[in-house]
Design a protein around this motif. Structure first.
Motif, mmCIF file in Angstrom:
data_model
loop_
_atom_site.group_PDB
_atom_site.id
_atom_site.type_symbol
_atom_site.label_atom_id
_atom_site.label_comp_id
_atom_site.label_asym_id
_atom_site.label_seq_id
_atom_site.Cartn_x
_atom_site.Cartn_y
_atom_site.Cartn_z
ATOM 1 N N UNK A 72 10.121 38.757 23.049
ATOM 2 C CA UNK A 72 10.002 39.414 24.350
ATOM 3 C C UNK A 72 8.779 38.859 25.077
ATOM 4 N N UNK A 73 8.985 38.327 26.249
ATOM 5 C CA UNK A 73 7.895 37.726 27.012
ATOM 6 C C UNK A 73 8.000 38.131 28.479
ATOM 7 N N UNK A 74 6.892 38.012 29.186
ATOM 8 C CA UNK A 74 6.886 38.191 30.633
ATOM 9 C C UNK A 74 6.078 37.060 31.246
ATOM 10 N N UNK A 75 6.426 36.682 32.456
ATOM 11 C CA UNK A 75 5.778 35.562 33.126
ATOM 12 C C UNK A 75 4.414 35.968 33.661
ATOM 13 N N UNK A 76 3.398 35.132 33.414
ATOM 14 C CA UNK A 76 2.065 35.336 33.950
ATOM 15 C C UNK A 76 1.941 34.630 35.301
ATOM 16 N N UNK A 77 1.137 35.172 36.176
ATOM 17 C CA UNK A 77 0.880 34.508 37.451
ATOM 18 C C UNK A 77 0.117 33.207 37.203
ATOM 19 N N UNK A 78 0.490 32.147 37.896
ATOM 20 C CA UNK A 78 -0.215 30.875 37.763
ATOM 21 C C UNK A 78 -1.633 30.996 38.320
ATOM 22 N N UNK A 79 -2.545 30.229 37.741
ATOM 23 C CA UNK A 79 -3.944 30.243 38.199
ATOM 24 C C UNK A 79 -4.443 28.809 38.349
ATOM 25 N N UNK A 128 2.386 30.053 32.175
ATOM 26 C CA UNK A 128 2.019 30.795 30.965
ATOM 27 C C UNK A 128 2.828 32.081 30.850
ATOM 28 N N UNK A 129 2.921 32.584 29.626
ATOM 29 C CA UNK A 129 3.701 33.777 29.321
ATOM 30 C C UNK A 129 2.843 34.794 28.601
ATOM 31 N N UNK A 130 3.211 36.062 28.723
ATOM 32 C CA UNK A 130 2.597 37.086 27.876
ATOM 33 C C UNK A 130 3.618 37.455 26.804
ATOM 34 N N UNK A 131 3.265 37.170 25.566
ATOM 35 C CA UNK A 131 4.152 37.456 24.437
ATOM 36 C C UNK A 131 3.923 38.899 24.005
ATOM 37 N N UNK A 132 4.988 39.674 24.023
ATOM 38 C CA UNK A 132 4.883 41.099 23.725
ATOM 39 C C UNK A 132 5.406 41.464 22.337
ATOM 40 N N UNK A 160 4.694 29.806 22.534
ATOM 41 C CA UNK A 160 5.606 30.936 22.348
ATOM 42 C C UNK A 160 6.808 30.531 21.499
ATOM 43 N N UNK A 161 7.367 29.354 21.757
ATOM 44 C CA UNK A 161 8.514 28.887 20.972
ATOM 45 C C UNK A 161 8.104 28.649 19.519
#
Length: 230
Positions: free
Chosen positions: A71-78, A88-92, A109-110
């Protein structure tokens, strides 16, 4: 005669590779170097190559990640940050819960998903006859140099390509700690070594307490371009 045989083998292999690439020769996806990585499929001799391809191909990496249960969610680019993150992703978490979510590049993540399914759970079943239910970590993304030095190369943590794993919790509540259990000679130490060794199939770098004192309390795993397993 030996030279001619060598070149015949090379030409034969090259012809086969081109045929697979062009789609003229049908082979199972797990044995096709150009087929997307399936996280659920058992690792084989092509897995390392397929993981490496993900570093430079965001679309291919996203496709591989979609084959996992992570389960992941997309992080805002910086892009303007000192340590910029793009995609980048936030791995939950997945089948294994996390002590907290962590930020990861898609290739990390993979690799983590591969590690969880093909190394961590099989090791727990082999040693304890039960599953891992939680992984404790010390963090992933950190905008810093290697070993927090004032100058020098950036750490893989600075690009969210690394994770520091501190321990695990089993289904029966047993806690296994890298710091406390690595020095022992028991089931827990055996489990940690099996996890360390297996992690090297998913991550390009795995550093344990055997590497140096700075890693006495965790496994550093990353998806950089170097290859170290210690």
């Amino acid at each position: 005669m030996g030279r001619w045989l060598f070149w015949l083998v090379v030409l034969g292999f090259g012809g086969t590779a081109v045929s697979v690439w062009r789609g003229w020769l049908d082979v199972p996806p797990e044995w096709n170097p150009w087929a997307p990585l399936d996280v659920k499929a058992a690792p084989n001799g092509l897995t390392g190559y397929k993981l490496m391809r993900l570093r430079g191909d965001p679309a291919l990496c996203a496709q591989a990640l979609s084959s996992s249960a992570l389960r992941v969610s997309r992080q805002a680019d910086s892009p303007g940050a000192k340590c910029p993150l793009i995609g980048a992703l936030r791995v939950q978490g997945g089948e294994v819960a996390l002590s907290s979510s962590f930020i990861a590049s898609c290739p990390l993540a993979v690799a983590y998903a591969m590690f969880e399914q093909h190394t961590l759970q099989p090791a727990a079943q082999s040693i304890y006859g039960q599953k891992v239910t939680r992984l404790d970590h010390l963090g992933s993304f950190a905008c810093r140099n290697v070993y927090n030095r004032e100058s020098g190369a950036l750490s893989r943590h600075a690009s969210a390509d690394a994770l520091d794993i501190a321990g695990f919790r089993m289904a029966d509540g047993r806690a296994v700690s890298v710091l406390k259990d690595w020095p022992k000679q028991n089931q827990d130490a055996q489990f940690l070594r099996q996890v360390r060794d297996g992690a090297c199939e998913a991550f390009s770098v795995v550093l344990s307490p055997d590497y140096n004192a700075a890693h006495r309390n965790h496994f550093h795993v990353d998806v950089g371009r170097w290859s170290v397993c210690r």
